[in-house]
Design a protein around this motif. Structure first.
Motif, PDB file in Angstrom:
ATOM      1  N   MET A 188       0.849  -1.200   0.000  1.00  0.00           N
ATOM      2  CA  MET A 188       0.000   0.000   0.000  1.00  0.00           C
ATOM      3  C   MET A 188       0.883   1.249   0.000  1.00  0.00           C
ATOM      4  O   MET A 188       1.471   1.597   1.010  1.00  0.00           O
ATOM      5  CB  MET A 188      -0.922  -0.016   1.219  1.00  0.00           C
ATOM      6  CG  MET A 188      -1.995  -1.087   1.164  1.00  0.00           C
ATOM      7  SD  MET A 188      -3.209  -0.792  -0.136  1.00  0.00           S
ATOM      8  CE  MET A 188      -4.129   0.588   0.544  1.00  0.00           C
ATOM      9  N   CYS A 224       0.100   4.279   2.548  1.00  0.00           N
ATOM     10  CA  CYS A 224      -0.188   3.928   3.954  1.00  0.00           C
ATOM     11  C   CYS A 224       0.986   4.325   4.842  1.00  0.00           C
ATOM     12  O   CYS A 224       2.114   3.857   4.653  1.00  0.00           O
ATOM     13  CB  CYS A 224      -0.465   2.424   4.041  1.00  0.00           C
ATOM     14  SG  CYS A 224      -0.633   1.850   5.733  1.00  0.00           S
ATOM     15  N   CYS A 233       2.618   1.328   6.586  1.00  0.00           N
ATOM     16  CA  CYS A 233       3.475   0.559   5.675  1.00  0.00           C
ATOM     17  C   CYS A 233       4.800   1.295   5.473  1.00  0.00           C
ATOM     18  O   CYS A 233       5.864   0.672   5.390  1.00  0.00           O
ATOM     19  CB  CYS A 233       2.772   0.327   4.335  1.00  0.00           C
ATOM     20  SG  CYS A 233       1.541  -1.000   4.371  1.00  0.00           S
ATOM     21  N   HIS A 285       0.026  -5.405   5.004  1.00  0.00           N
ATOM     22  CA  HIS A 285      -1.064  -4.438   5.087  1.00  0.00           C
ATOM     23  C   HIS A 285      -2.415  -5.138   5.188  1.00  0.00           C
ATOM     24  O   HIS A 285      -2.786  -5.905   4.313  1.00  0.00           O
ATOM     25  CB  HIS A 285      -1.067  -3.502   3.878  1.00  0.00           C
ATOM     26  CG  HIS A 285      -2.150  -2.467   3.969  1.00  0.00           C
ATOM     27  ND1 HIS A 285      -1.958  -1.237   4.558  1.00  0.00           N
ATOM     28  CD2 HIS A 285      -3.458  -2.502   3.604  1.00  0.00           C
ATOM     29  CE1 HIS A 285      -3.087  -0.555   4.528  1.00  0.00           C
ATOM     30  NE2 HIS A 285      -4.019  -1.306   3.956  1.00  0.00           N
ATOM     31  N   HIS A 324      -4.612   1.013   8.370  1.00  0.00           N
ATOM     32  CA  HIS A 324      -3.767  -0.181   8.481  1.00  0.00           C
ATOM     33  C   HIS A 324      -4.034  -0.679   9.897  1.00  0.00           C
ATOM     34  O   HIS A 324      -3.744   0.032  10.865  1.00  0.00           O
ATOM     35  CB  HIS A 324      -2.289   0.196   8.259  1.00  0.00           C
ATOM     36  CG  HIS A 324      -1.313  -0.935   8.350  1.00  0.00           C
ATOM     37  ND1 HIS A 324      -0.363  -1.177   7.365  1.00  0.00           N
ATOM     38  CD2 HIS A 324      -1.117  -1.893   9.292  1.00  0.00           C
ATOM     39  CE1 HIS A 324       0.367  -2.230   7.710  1.00  0.00           C
ATOM     40  NE2 HIS A 324      -0.066  -2.669   8.890  1.00  0.00           N
TER      41      HIS A 324
END
Ligand code: 5GP
Ligand code: ZN
Length: 141
Positions: A1, A4, A7, A46, A97
């Motif tokens: 992702m 994100c 992430c 994720h 997330h």
């Protein structure tokens, strides 16, 4: 992702104060804590919400979170801790997330969850048994 932020923290593209890391999970300090020591435990892969997290990963998240809670209690003079996961925007999830909050708690920390209490009826669609039957009709474990 790509967009994100969690992430990005996992990949080292954003900074974080890390508490624990292994092949499945990462734990780090929350940047805007409810109490000092507030931490987050996240799956390395994720997952937007809790439902897609494999059992070995969610089990590891719970184990790491409880150990962080105990360590915070022992070192920061807290009395207990909350584990909290918001699944969905309506539940208060802001970062999409999945993450398990570890919130160290003290008896006089002056923080209160904003609980409310609705009442079941004795019969009809709002009875406790009726509601339980609806949940059970879709509960597959
Ligand atoms: P949620 O409301 O989604 O359950 O919680 C998101 C949490 O992530 C919040 O407690 C917030 O303070 C924390 N948070 C948001 N952005 C960052 C960040 O960039 N770094 C860290 N360490 N925590 C963050
Ligand atoms: Zn992510």
């Amino acid at each position: 992702m790509e967009d994100c932020i969690f992430c990005k923290i996992i990949k080292g593209e954003l900074p974080a104060v890390k508490l624990y890391e292994d092949d499945l999970v990462l734990a780090f300090m929350d940047i805007s804590p409810i109490n000092y020591g507030h931490a987050l435990v996240i799956p390395k892969d994720h997952h937007t919400g809790a439902t897609s997290i494999p059992e070995d990963v969610s089990g590891r998240m719970f184990k790491v979170a409880t150990k962080i809670g105990v360590a915070a209690k022992r070192t920061l003079d807290y009395d207990g801790f909350n584990l909290h996961l918001s699944d969905g925007t309506c539940a208060g999830q802001v970062v999409m997330h999945a993450h398990l909050h570890v919130v160290p708690r003290g008896v006089e920390d002056n923080f209160h969850w904003n609980w409310r209490h609705v009442e079941y009826s004795d019969n009809g669609e709002e009875s406790m048994c009726e509601i339980a039957e609806k949940i059970l009709s879709k509960l597959k474990i």
